[in-house]
Design a protein around this motif. Structure first.
Motif, PDB file in Angstrom:
ATOM      1  N   MET A 149      -5.207  -4.071   8.982  1.00 18.31           N
ATOM      2  CA  MET A 149      -5.346  -5.288   8.195  1.00 18.31           C
ATOM      3  C   MET A 149      -6.495  -6.116   8.758  1.00 18.31           C
ATOM      4  O   MET A 149      -6.433  -6.561   9.904  1.00 18.31           O
ATOM      5  CB  MET A 149      -4.045  -6.098   8.240  1.00 18.31           C
ATOM      6  N   ASN A 150      -7.520  -6.281   7.962  1.00 16.25           N
ATOM      7  CA  ASN A 150      -8.689  -7.065   8.355  1.00 16.25           C
ATOM      8  C   ASN A 150      -8.791  -8.331   7.508  1.00 16.25           C
ATOM      9  O   ASN A 150      -8.186  -8.428   6.438  1.00 16.25           O
ATOM     10  CB  ASN A 150      -9.958  -6.223   8.187  1.00 16.25           C
ATOM     11  N   SER A 151      -9.569  -9.271   8.002  1.00 16.31           N
ATOM     12  CA  SER A 151      -9.797 -10.530   7.269  1.00 16.31           C
ATOM     13  C   SER A 151      -8.480 -11.141   6.799  1.00 16.31           C
ATOM     14  O   SER A 151      -8.325 -11.504   5.628  1.00 16.31           O
ATOM     15  CB  SER A 151     -10.721 -10.270   6.074  1.00 16.31           C
ATOM     16  N   GLY A 158      -9.773  -3.773  -0.187  1.00 20.69           N
ATOM     17  CA  GLY A 158     -10.987  -4.076   0.562  1.00 20.69           C
ATOM     18  C   GLY A 158     -10.726  -4.685   1.924  1.00 20.69           C
ATOM     19  O   GLY A 158     -11.641  -4.782   2.748  1.00 20.69           O
ATOM     20  N   ARG A 159      -9.486  -5.095   2.193  1.00 24.80           N
ATOM     21  CA  ARG A 159      -9.146  -5.690   3.496  1.00 24.80           C
ATOM     22  C   ARG A 159      -8.173  -4.823   4.293  1.00 24.80           C
ATOM     23  O   ARG A 159      -8.239  -4.775   5.516  1.00 24.80           O
ATOM     24  CB  ARG A 159      -8.530  -7.082   3.304  1.00 24.80           C
ATOM     25  N   PHE A 160      -7.265  -4.172   3.598  1.00 24.21           N
ATOM     26  CA  PHE A 160      -6.232  -3.349   4.244  1.00 24.21           C
ATOM     27  C   PHE A 160      -6.537  -1.869   4.018  1.00 24.21           C
ATOM     28  O   PHE A 160      -7.027  -1.485   2.944  1.00 24.21           O
ATOM     29  CB  PHE A 160      -4.854  -3.646   3.674  1.00 24.21           C
ATOM     30  N   THR A 161      -6.194  -1.050   5.019  1.00 29.12           N
ATOM     31  CA  THR A 161      -6.342   0.389   4.906  1.00 29.12           C
ATOM     32  C   THR A 161      -5.092   1.074   5.445  1.00 29.12           C
ATOM     33  O   THR A 161      -4.707   0.836   6.596  1.00 29.12           O
ATOM     34  CB  THR A 161      -7.569   0.888   5.689  1.00 29.12           C
ATOM     35  N   VAL A 162      -4.482   1.893   4.608  1.00 30.46           N
ATOM     36  CA  VAL A 162      -3.311   2.666   5.030  1.00 30.46           C
ATOM     37  C   VAL A 162      -3.751   4.071   5.409  1.00 30.46           C
ATOM     38  O   VAL A 162      -4.641   4.650   4.771  1.00 30.46           O
ATOM     39  CB  VAL A 162      -2.242   2.696   3.912  1.00 30.46           C
ATOM     40  N   ALA A 208       0.844  -1.193   0.000  1.00 30.85           N
ATOM     41  CA  ALA A 208       0.000   0.000   0.000  1.00 30.85           C
ATOM     42  C   ALA A 208       0.879   1.242   0.000  1.00 30.85           C
ATOM     43  O   ALA A 208       2.002   1.217   0.500  1.00 30.85           O
ATOM     44  CB  ALA A 208      -0.924   0.013   1.226  1.00 30.85           C
ATOM     45  N   ARG A 209       0.346   2.313  -0.576  1.00 31.84           N
ATOM     46  CA  ARG A 209       1.046   3.595  -0.595  1.00 31.84           C
ATOM     47  C   ARG A 209       0.072   4.698  -0.198  1.00 31.84           C
ATOM     48  O   ARG A 209      -1.146   4.574  -0.406  1.00 31.84           O
ATOM     49  CB  ARG A 209       1.574   3.912  -2.002  1.00 31.84           C
TER      50      ARG A 209
END
Length: 123
Positions: free
Chosen positions: A85-87, A68-72, A51-52
């Motif tokens: 980090m989800n799922s 859809g699972r990770f968010t930075v 991710a950036r």
């Protein structure tokens, strides 16, 4: 120059969540002047960009397998970057590194990297 320290890794079961943190200690330039990224490297595999995020935090980019699972996100006031980090899946198992880029936008060349934090996802 900027020093980076990751934290938050661990051993979790598939489907669980983890939040990684990256603490930055910049010198000569402010943290907000860097685009930031998260990379990971699994055993026997090449390091890959996960991710950036741009300097302001309003533009992000993810590899397809984590969309859809990770968010930075980042908090420039605290010199911090995060990866929610989800799922989680077993294939997410890797050492995760945060990195900084002096490029504009999302960054393409990441000049600085931390020592990494291990994420292990069991099935």
């Amino acid at each position: 120059q900027v020093q980076l320290v990751e934290s938050g890794g661990g051993l979790v079961q598939a489907g669980a969540s983890l939040r990684l943190s990256c603490a930055a200690s910049p010198s000569g330039r402010t943290f907000s002047s860097y685009a930031m990224g998260w990379f990971r490297q699994a055993p026997g595999k090449e390091r890959e960009l996960v991710a950036r995020i741009n300097w302001k935090g309003d533009n992000t980019d993810y590899r397809d397998s984590v969309k859809g699972r990770f968010t930075v996100s980042r908090d420039n006031a605290k010199n911090m970057m995060y990866l929610q980090m989800n799922s989680l899946k077993p294939e997410d198992t890797a050492i995760y590194y945060c990195a900084a880029s002096r490029d504009f936008g999302l960054g393409s060349v990441f000049d600085y990297s931390g020592q990494g934090t291990q994420v292990t996802v069991s099935s």
